[in-house]
Scaffold this active site. Sequence first.
Site, mmCIF file in Angstrom:
data_model
loop_
_atom_site.group_PDB
_atom_site.id
_atom_site.type_symbol
_atom_site.label_atom_id
_atom_site.label_comp_id
_atom_site.label_asym_id
_atom_site.label_seq_id
_atom_site.Cartn_x
_atom_site.Cartn_y
_atom_site.Cartn_z
ATOM 1 N N LYS A 14 27.189 38.600 7.010
ATOM 2 C CA LYS A 14 27.733 39.355 5.864
ATOM 3 C C LYS A 14 27.905 40.799 6.291
ATOM 4 C CE LYS A 14 23.692 41.674 4.736
ATOM 5 N NZ LYS A 14 23.456 43.071 5.051
ATOM 6 N N PRO A 97 22.793 39.362 15.660
ATOM 7 C CA PRO A 97 21.666 40.172 16.119
ATOM 8 C C PRO A 97 20.596 40.307 15.030
ATOM 9 C CG PRO A 97 23.597 41.536 15.679
ATOM 10 C CD PRO A 97 24.055 40.126 15.576
ATOM 11 N N GLY A 101 21.463 44.049 10.206
ATOM 12 C CA GLY A 101 22.129 44.342 8.939
ATOM 13 C C GLY A 101 23.267 43.395 8.602
ATOM 14 N N GLY A 103 22.565 40.167 8.153
ATOM 15 C CA GLY A 103 21.924 39.151 7.315
ATOM 16 C C GLY A 103 21.638 37.820 7.993
ATOM 17 N N GLY A 105 18.996 36.311 9.320
ATOM 18 C CA GLY A 105 17.835 35.541 8.865
ATOM 19 C C GLY A 105 18.064 34.971 7.475
ATOM 20 N N SER A 106 18.592 35.802 6.585
ATOM 21 C CA SER A 106 18.867 35.361 5.204
ATOM 22 C C SER A 106 19.923 34.262 5.182
ATOM 23 C CB SER A 106 19.375 36.530 4.360
ATOM 24 O OG SER A 106 18.489 37.606 4.419
ATOM 25 N N SER A 107 20.932 34.409 6.053
ATOM 26 C CA SER A 107 22.007 33.425 6.089
ATOM 27 C C SER A 107 21.493 32.100 6.649
ATOM 28 C CB SER A 107 23.163 33.963 6.951
ATOM 29 O OG SER A 107 24.280 33.126 6.884
ATOM 30 N N ASP A 139 18.453 39.167 -0.086
ATOM 31 C CA ASP A 139 19.800 38.862 0.396
ATOM 32 C C ASP A 139 20.175 37.389 0.334
ATOM 33 O OD1 ASP A 139 21.107 41.055 1.204
ATOM 34 O OD2 ASP A 139 20.842 40.746 3.358
#
Length: 285
Positions: A14, A97, A101, A103, A105-107, A139
Site C-alpha cells: 500500500k 521491505p 511503510g 504495509g 506485515g499487515s498485508s 493497517d
Amino acid sequence: MNTKTAFSVIAPAKLNLFLHINARRKDGYHELETLFTFLNFGDTLDFSLDENNQILITGDTKGIADTDNLIYKAALLLQKHTNISLGAKINLTKRLPMGGGVGGGSSDAATTLLALNKLWNTQLSIEQLAGIGLQLGADVPVFIRGRSAIAQGIGEQLVDVELEQKWYCVVHPNQHVSTAQIFTHPDLKRDTPKISGDWRAHKLTNDCEPLVKKLCPEVEKTLQWLLKYAPSKMTGTGSCCFVEFASQVQAQDVLDKLPHTWQGFVASSTNVSPAHTELAAIFDQ
Ligand SMILES: C[C@@](CO)(OP(=O)(O)O)[C@H](O)COP(=O)(O)OP(=O)(O)OC[C@H]1O[C@@H](n2ccc(N)nc2=O)[C@H](O)[C@@H]1O
Ligand SMILES: Nc1ncnc2c1ncn2[C@@H]1O[C@H](COP(=O)(O)OP(=O)(O)O)[C@@H](O)[C@H]1O
C-alpha cells in the site's frame, strides 16, 4: 463449491498518498486521516491445506520467530474465532521491505485471513475478518476491505475512494523505520486539523516526514534525489519514498537511474486490492 486445497495469492503493497495526524489518544494511538491505495506489487503467499490443525510457515521469514509472524498470528486468530480444526502450510516469498511503510506485515496478515477463510470455507464476512485483523494492526482492515480509501480513527474507519490509475517508482533507502518509534517521539507533529469538505482541495502532506527526515538522513537524501524527477513523498512512517507518473515508462526511467545503494520497484496503483482480484479468480468462477 470450489474446493481448491492449494493456491498462491499476492499480499500487495500500500501507499499512503497523504497522512495527517490529528491528535494523540489516551491509549497512545493516534487519530489520523490518510489516503490508502494499493499497488500491483507485493509478497507472494502459497497456501495448502493441512488436515491436522497445524500452521506451518516456511520461506523468507527473515528471522521473525513463527510466534511473532503476523501470518502465523492471523491464522491462529482465525482458527480460534471459528473453532476450526484444520491447518495450513503457508510459504512466504518476501518482496516488500520490512519497516518500509508499504504495509508488508499487515498485508501478509490480511491475505492470510482472506485466503484461509476460503481454504477452510469458514465463510466469515469482510467486516468480521476486518475486526479480527484490527487485533493485529491498525493497517490490517484496509487490506481486508481491499478498496482505495480515506481512513480515519486509528486507520480502521474507511470510506472508499476512486482514484485514477498511476505509476509509481517506490524507493527503499535501506533503512528500517519503526512505526512505534515515530508515534512515541515527542517531536512528531500531531495537531493537523481534520479535513473539512473535499480532501482534494486541501494541502496534503505526510506529517511523519519532517521527523523521519531528521532521524534518518538517508530518507531526506532519497526525497531530494527523487525531487529531480517529480514531487517526492514518503509513505506511512517511512522509510520508502515515491514519485507518481502517468506512465510506466516515466516511472521505469527513474528506477533505471537509481543509485546502487538503494532498492526500488515500479508498480501501478489499483483501486481494488490485487489480493481480492486473485482470490475471486480462484474461488468465484
Ligand atoms: C501509520 C501507518 C500508516 O499506514 O504507518 P505504517 O506502519 O504503514 O508506516 C499505519 O496505520 C500503522 O499501522 P500498523 O503498522 O498496523 O500499526 P500497529 O501495529 O497497530 O501499531 C504500531 C505502533 O504505531 C502506533 N500507532 C499506530 C496507528 C495509529 N493510528 N496510531 C499509533 O499511535 C501504535 O501505538 C503502535 O505503537
Ligand atoms: N510477515 C511479516 N512480514 C513483515 N513484517 C512482519 C511480519 N510479521 C511480523 N512482522 C513485524 O512487523 C514489523 C513491521 O513490518 P512492515 O509491515 O513490513 O512495516 P511497515 O508497517 O513499516 O510497512 C516488522 O519490522 C516485523 O518485525
